[in-house]
Design an enzyme around this catalytic site. Sequence first.
Site, PDB file in Angstrom:
ATOM      1  N   GLY A  12      31.676  -6.801 -15.536  1.00 54.08           N
ATOM      2  CA  GLY A  12      30.727  -7.500 -16.474  1.00 54.08           C
ATOM      3  C   GLY A  12      29.615  -7.836 -15.662  1.00 54.08           C
ATOM      4  N   ILE A  14      28.805 -10.607 -13.655  1.00 54.81           N
ATOM      5  CA  ILE A  14      29.204 -10.938 -12.291  1.00 54.81           C
ATOM      6  C   ILE A  14      29.396  -9.831 -11.562  1.00 54.81           C
ATOM      7  CG2 ILE A  14      30.537 -12.421 -10.601  1.00 54.81           C
ATOM      8  CD1 ILE A  14      30.698 -14.552 -12.903  1.00 54.81           C
ATOM      9  N   CYS A 126      30.768 -22.068 -10.328  1.00 56.27           N
ATOM     10  CA  CYS A 126      29.101 -22.066 -10.103  1.00 56.27           C
ATOM     11  C   CYS A 126      28.505 -23.420  -9.917  1.00 56.27           C
ATOM     12  CB  CYS A 126      28.253 -21.502 -11.272  1.00 56.27           C
ATOM     13  SG  CYS A 126      28.637 -22.353 -12.769  1.00 56.27           S
ATOM     14  N   SER A 158      23.406 -17.098 -20.624  1.00 56.38           N
ATOM     15  CA  SER A 158      24.094 -16.680 -19.288  1.00 56.38           C
ATOM     16  C   SER A 158      25.691 -16.923 -19.004  1.00 56.38           C
ATOM     17  CB  SER A 158      23.495 -17.280 -18.102  1.00 56.38           C
ATOM     18  OG  SER A 158      23.683 -18.608 -17.918  1.00 56.38           O
ATOM     19  N   THR A 163      33.139 -16.314 -18.717  1.00 57.66           N
ATOM     20  CA  THR A 163      32.607 -17.615 -18.170  1.00 57.66           C
ATOM     21  C   THR A 163      33.409 -18.526 -19.478  1.00 57.66           C
ATOM     22  OG1 THR A 163      30.766 -17.071 -17.254  1.00 57.66           O
ATOM     23  CG2 THR A 163      30.917 -19.442 -18.231  1.00 57.66           C
ATOM     24  N   ARG A 164      33.095 -18.150 -20.692  1.00 55.94           N
ATOM     25  CA  ARG A 164      33.614 -18.837 -21.707  1.00 55.94           C
ATOM     26  C   ARG A 164      35.119 -19.194 -21.947  1.00 55.94           C
ATOM     27  NH1 ARG A 164      29.276 -19.514 -25.814  1.00 55.94           N
ATOM     28  NH2 ARG A 164      27.497 -18.078 -25.026  1.00 55.94           N
ATOM     29  N   ASN A 268      23.421 -19.777 -12.578  1.00 55.89           N
ATOM     30  CA  ASN A 268      24.816 -20.095 -12.393  1.00 55.89           C
ATOM     31  C   ASN A 268      25.485 -18.944 -11.977  1.00 55.89           C
ATOM     32  OD1 ASN A 268      23.965 -19.359 -15.063  1.00 55.89           O
ATOM     33  ND2 ASN A 268      26.097 -19.182 -15.686  1.00 55.89           N
TER      34      ASN A 268
END
Length: 293
Positions: A12, A14, A126, A158, A163-164, A268
């Site tokens: 992904g 990152i 982050c 972002s 992250t979610r 982040n």
Amino acid sequence: MQKIKVGIIGTGNIGTDLLVKIQRSEFLECGIFSGRNPDSEGIRKAESMGVATSCDSINAILKDKNSCEIVFDATSASIHRQNAPILKKLKKYTIDLTPSKVGKMCVPAINMKECLNVSNINLITCGGQAAIPIICAIMKVHPNTEYIELVSSISSKSAGSGTRLNIDEFTQTTRDAIESFTGVKKAKAIIVLNPAEPPVLMHNTIYAKIKKPNLSKLKNEISRMAKIIQSYVPGYRITLGPVAENNRVTTMVEVVGLGDYLPKYSGNLDIITCAAVNMAEEYAKHKLLPRKV
């Protein structure tokens, strides 16, 4: 110069940003870039760069154990908990970019050296990378600080699916890390996904409850710490403070991304990939460069 091979699990945002940073490193090269989605933009990016790819996730490393010596896990907290024992058995130096809390918590500006001698390090979050060094600076000047609160605001653009999915782990892991690194009695961490257009930069506000704060000493120590972080996160900057009102000290930090694979507003993500590459390069230097006697 010979380079140390690394593997990236997770294709992904990152993982792909890591890939771009690694491929320009003097000490690292990507031996395998592996995920689950054959249609991901990350896989296409890696193929265009001539990097070996796989859609078999960690199994790609199991099949070719010589593909890498260092492994970056850019998946999710739950998946890393499954990957960690496998990577340990393979004796890979593992850098975990998820908030799993499996490995030793690592903030390069604080405990880099001791993290080079363990098999699995965890880069927390982050927000943790951005704020913990500043909180350590505050605690150095005022060890009796009663309470710390961190509010990390990032652009919703972002915040990818990973992250979610990790929002709960983000707040819990960041809070636990603040308390562990600094010794403050009580801490709280909050993340805000800001939908504003144009997208906002990563913004971190640190509140500290301190009786009779010494702003001069705080400023000097915070500035010193910020310079250390800027050595591996160039877009890191103090935007406010420290300032005090009614025994509450406020410091604000902003992070501008390098714009490698991701937009510059994705600070982040950039701060954690910069920290990851910094740790991998230090590990590689210990392997590649002659030791001073």
